[in-house]
Design an enzyme around this catalytic site. Structure first.
Site, PDB file in Angstrom:
ATOM      1  N   ASP A  78       0.370  -1.141   0.196  1.00  0.00           N
ATOM      2  CA  ASP A  78       0.187  -0.117   0.046  1.00  0.00           C
ATOM      3  C   ASP A  78       0.933   1.285   0.137  1.00  0.00           C
ATOM      4  OD1 ASP A  78       1.060  -0.678   2.768  1.00  0.00           O
ATOM      5  OD2 ASP A  78      -0.389   0.573   3.579  1.00  0.00           O
ATOM      6  N   GLU A 135      -1.083  -1.885   5.251  1.00  0.00           N
ATOM      7  CA  GLU A 135      -0.146  -2.135   6.177  1.00  0.00           C
ATOM      8  C   GLU A 135      -0.143  -0.508   7.128  1.00  0.00           C
ATOM      9  OE1 GLU A 135       3.764  -0.894   9.132  1.00  0.00           O
ATOM     10  OE2 GLU A 135       3.033  -0.223   6.249  1.00  0.00           O
ATOM     11  N   GLU A 136      -0.156   0.362   6.184  1.00  0.00           N
ATOM     12  CA  GLU A 136      -0.027   2.187   6.657  1.00  0.00           C
ATOM     13  C   GLU A 136      -1.075   2.485   7.434  1.00  0.00           C
ATOM     14  OE1 GLU A 136       2.507   3.618   6.300  1.00  0.00           O
ATOM     15  OE2 GLU A 136       3.459   3.063   5.359  1.00  0.00           O
ATOM     16  N   ARG A 175      17.322  -8.115  15.143  1.00  0.00           N
ATOM     17  CA  ARG A 175      16.742  -8.023  16.744  1.00  0.00           C
ATOM     18  C   ARG A 175      16.120  -8.706  17.287  1.00  0.00           C
ATOM     19  NH1 ARG A 175      14.580  -5.447  21.371  1.00  0.00           N
ATOM     20  NH2 ARG A 175      16.338  -4.175  22.975  1.00  0.00           N
ATOM     21  N   HIS A 360       8.812   8.492   4.088  1.00  0.00           N
ATOM     22  CA  HIS A 360       7.246   9.076   4.594  1.00  0.00           C
ATOM     23  C   HIS A 360       7.692  10.489   3.513  1.00  0.00           C
ATOM     24  CE1 HIS A 360       4.919   6.331   7.054  1.00  0.00           C
ATOM     25  NE2 HIS A 360       5.562   5.320   6.522  1.00  0.00           N
TER      26      HIS A 360
END
Length: 389
Positions: A78, A135-136, A175, A360
């Site tokens: 997206d 996802e956003e 991580r 972004h």
């Protein structure tokens, strides 16, 4: 990186796919063109393609041999509601829509890996390629999981990458445990009694009450959370009033909240609600708190992250693999896939230099130079995962 060198014939097509995706950005749950484009490419490669999870999601399956193991690789596709300012030849053709987070690159990488996996068939088991919408904003990962993603396509583990222009080019950053934060939002409306600015004694000033709330909220992280538990409380918006001689009836605060631990998350909500209501009451006002829990923390499985780390070191060399000292405070809905299935999420550095626009940003553009690395890594990684004893 043998496979990366072997991609010279395929790379122009992979870059072309990335640019085509970039021209046609679509917001979450509106990715009809993107979904059809991805599905067509995968069907042409011989994958069994399923569409419709989370409305526009695509899952492509390729089986080889008799192995029972299955791996999931996820890419998001997206875009964002941003007006692009890159001036590129393949700039967005849709006003106020832009691939400003590199999801076009993630999708092109996975499509490139799909081709390599289908051609090589150098694995014994099942590969599920998950192309995820929304996802956003709308939590497309959670929607896919809730609609039966891992029941329909069982995976022993699931993995995802995200480009990061603030990391050195080609660096793998990963991580164990938490890697991305849970994100919540509180909207507080403080209501008093409006009136003339010349006669404040006849009013209950919600601006003063809201100001006290803002200052007291800062004590939550400083005095209530454990010093080694990361947390953020950000008053990002405050609106109230219209003129210097008018005391308004109400003021609205909008607060962003980030954390990693469930107990800390609960504490933050409790304290925000308590501070808002009690501070307002102390001024004779009242506060209404609307608290929205958004994405959960993204928590990597230690065993799968160990495997990911080993494969990244084998692929790129130990000097190009780093363990993050701290998790990122951004959020990611891949969290919901990791809650349903073990796996790991990592970052792939795409930095061009100190002036490279961040994610972004209206001038951001995914770094095409990393495409070959991403395709090669996903190909080798899936093959290695399915050869695990």
């Amino acid at each position: 990186m043998g496979i990366a060198r072997d991609l010279s014939n395929d790379l122009p097509d992979i870059v072309a796919m990335r640019h085509e995706l970039h021209r046609h950005p679509e917001l979450g749950l509106e990715e009809e063109w993107t979904s059809a484009y991805v599905a067509e490419k995968l069907q042409a490669l011989g994958y069994e393609v399923h569409r419709g999870l989370a409305k526009t999601g695509v899952v492509a399956t390729l089986k080889n041999g008799s192995g029972k193991r299955a791996v999931g690789l996820r890419a998001d596709f997206d875009a964002l509601p941003i007006q692009e300012k890159t001036g590129l030849s393949y700039q967005s053709e849709i006003p106020d829509r832009m691939h400003a987070c590199g999801h076009d690159g993630h999708t092109a990488i996975l499509l490139g890996a799909a081709k390599r996996l289908a051609e090589r068939k150098n694995f014994d088991g099942t590969v599920h390629l998950i192309f995820q919408p929304a996802e956003e904003n709308f939590g497309g990962a959670k929607m896919m999981v809730d609609e039966g993603l891992f029941e329909l396509f069982p995976c022993d583990a699931v993995f995802a990458l995200h480009n990061e222009p603030q990391l050195p080019f080609g660096q793998f950053a990963l991580r164990d445990g938490p890697i991305m934060a849970a994100v919540d939002e509180a909207r507080i409306v403080v209501t008093g009694r409006g009136g003339h600015g010349a006669h404040p004694e006849d009013t209950i000033d919600p601006i003063v009450a809201a100001s006290s709330i803002v200052m007291t909220l800062q004590t939550i992280v400083a005095r209530n959370t454990h010093p080694i538990d990361p947390a953020v409380v950000t008053v990002g918006s405050i609106h109230g009033g219209s003129a210097s001689n008018i005391i308004p009836e109400s003021v609205e605060l909008v607060i962003g909240v980030r954390s990693f631990d469930d107990a800390t998350r609960d504490l933050l909500e409790e304290k925000i609600r308590l501070i808002a209501t009690r501070q307002a009451e102390s001024f004779g006002a009242r506060a209404n708190v609307d608290y929205l829990r958004s994405y959960d923390a993204t928590i990597n499985d230690p065993a799968e992250t160990d495997f990911l780390r080993a494969q990244a070191i084998r692929f790129a060399g130990a000097e190009n693999v780093t363990d993050l000292a701290r998790p990122f405070m951004g959020s990611e809905d891949f969290a919901y896939m990791l809650k349903a299935c073990p796996g790991s999420y990592f970052f792939l550095g795409t930095g061009r230099g100190p002036d490279d626009p961040p994610l972004h940003h209206p001038s951001f553009d995914f770094n095409d130079d990393i495409l070959a690395t991403g395709v090669a890594f996903w190909t080798e990684f899936a093959e290695a995962f399915l050869s695990r004893a």
